[in-house]
Design an enzyme around this catalytic site. Structure first.
Site: not given
Ligand code: UD1
Length: 339
Positions: A126, A151, A155
């Site tokens: 990841s 997690y 990795k």
């Molecule tokens: C997350 C995990 C990462 C994992 C990846 C794939 C964390 C800190 N990281 O990455 O380890 O490899 O998922 O499964 O959890 N967001 C919102 N609202 C929401 C959900 C997300 O604004 O309800 C935003 C988050 O702040 C981020 C972006 O969307 O900026 C992407 O979020 P997400 O899909 O959870 O992925 P990551 O956090 O990048």
């Protein structure tokens, strides 16, 4: 006849799409999955797409004797190892469960592969290994940061274990560092099936659009980015799946007996949360209920991939657009909810 490939966690989100890509490329995938975070309906979806059943062992892959038997009986030539727990928050609550499952199964698998002389491994890693990068995009040479979660640590340690084994034994392996996989197969026969409330952005968007969630909370609107929201590198899961085929061909044809490398798998472009919301609204024709909330603990501001090394050495790059990924994710959600 193509090579037989064991896909651990092959009923999961990325695993199931990789089974499709492998089959289409002429490989014969064999799945092992304990269905702890996936659903048996995935196998029916795979049958719809491929027109045949994919062999599947409904078992935990942390079983040495069973793995040896499966590798032997199926004359497996390579393994793609997806099986792992992946919930960041849960990993902080249950560290031992995560270390035991994610690292225990990797060690068991490596032992079984060495015992059976199976010498090609693709490992699911990841971009979380880069932490909060100072200057995106990140290349594979960007220094690894201390892990932000258990997690993430599984990795990082997983990569190190494999690297060390490749130095000592006849093993050719690559770690693939995924950025943010989204979307679904365009047939909507398989897709992402998050358990409970989704943590990830795109399933949260599509569930909100489907009326299952009242509104999307955008985690932070005051980041120093152009629109104040976080930036990520979103990659269509079928592009990601096809990268596994390229990585497998790369190790299978590698002329040495010991080899290890790491590759970024992303689109090479960063997009903000707000951009995704607006693009989704355009595609679906719906107004997505959303509000800006607090920043989420552990989130990095901006990360996207430099994909030059993957392009040069694997001969792979993404083919699908962000728009297609969101369309496919939405089509999948609509099918799940009979909309
Ligand atoms: C997350 C995990 C990462 C994992 C990846 C794939 C964390 C800190 N990281 O990455 O380890 O490899 O998922 O499964 O959890 N967001 C919102 N609202 C929401 C959900 C997300 O604004 O309800 C935003 C988050 O702040 C981020 C972006 O969307 O900026 C992407 O979020 P997400 O899909 O959870 O992925 P990551 O956090 O990048």
């Amino acid at each position: 006849m193509g090579s037989n490939i064991l896909v651990t966690g092959g009923a999961g989100f990325i695993g199931s799409h990789t089974v499709v890509a492998l089959s289409e490329a002429g490989f014969n995938p064999v799945i092992i999955d304990d269905f702890s975070n996936s659903n048996a309906s995935v196998l029916a979806g795979l049958r719809d797409i491929l027109g045949r059943d994919v062999p599947c062992y409904a078992e935990d892959c942390n079983q040495y004797n069973l793995l040896r038997k499966i590798l032997h009986e199926n004359r497996i030539e390579g393994v793609i190892h997806f099986a792992a727990y992946k919930a960041v928050g849960e990993s902080m609550q249950e560290p031992l469960t995560y270390y035991r499952n994610n690292l225990g199964s990797l060690i068991t698998l490596l032992d079984a592969m060495l015992a059976e002389g199976v010498s090609n491994l693709i490992f699911s890693s990841s971009c979380t290994v880069y932490g909060d990068p100072d200057t995106p995009p990140v290349t594979e040479e960007t220094p690894i940061k201390p892990p932000a979660s258990v997690y993430g640590n599984t990795k990082q340690i997983g990569e190190e274990i494999i690297r060390d084994v490749c130095q000592a034994k006849s093993l050719k392996a690559v770690s693939l560092r995924y950025f943010n996989p989204i979307g679904a197969h365009p047939s909507a026969a398989i897709g992402e099936l998050p358990k409970g409330v989704p943590n990830n952005l795109v399933p949260y968007i599509t569930q909100t659009a489907a009326g299952l969630r009242p509104e999307l909370t955008i985690f932070g609107g005051d980041y120093p980015t152009p629109d104040g929201t976080c930036i990520r590198d979103y990659i269509h899961v079928m592009d990601l799946a096809e990268a596994h085929v390229s990585a497998l061909r790369h190790t299978l044809s590698y002329p040495e007996t010991r080899y290890y490398n790491t590759f970024n798998l992303g689109s090479g472009k960063g997009h903000s949360v707000m951009e995704l919301v607006l693009l989704f609204e355009k595609i679906s024709g719906l107004a997505l209920p959303s509000r800006i909330g607090e920043r989420r603990a552990g989130d990095v501001m901006a990360v996207w991939a430099d994909v030059q090394k993957s392009a040069n050495m694997l001969g792979w790059k993404t083919k699908r657009t962000l728009e297609e990924a969101l369309q496919d994710a939405w089509r999948w959600q609509q099918k799940l909810n009979n909309l």
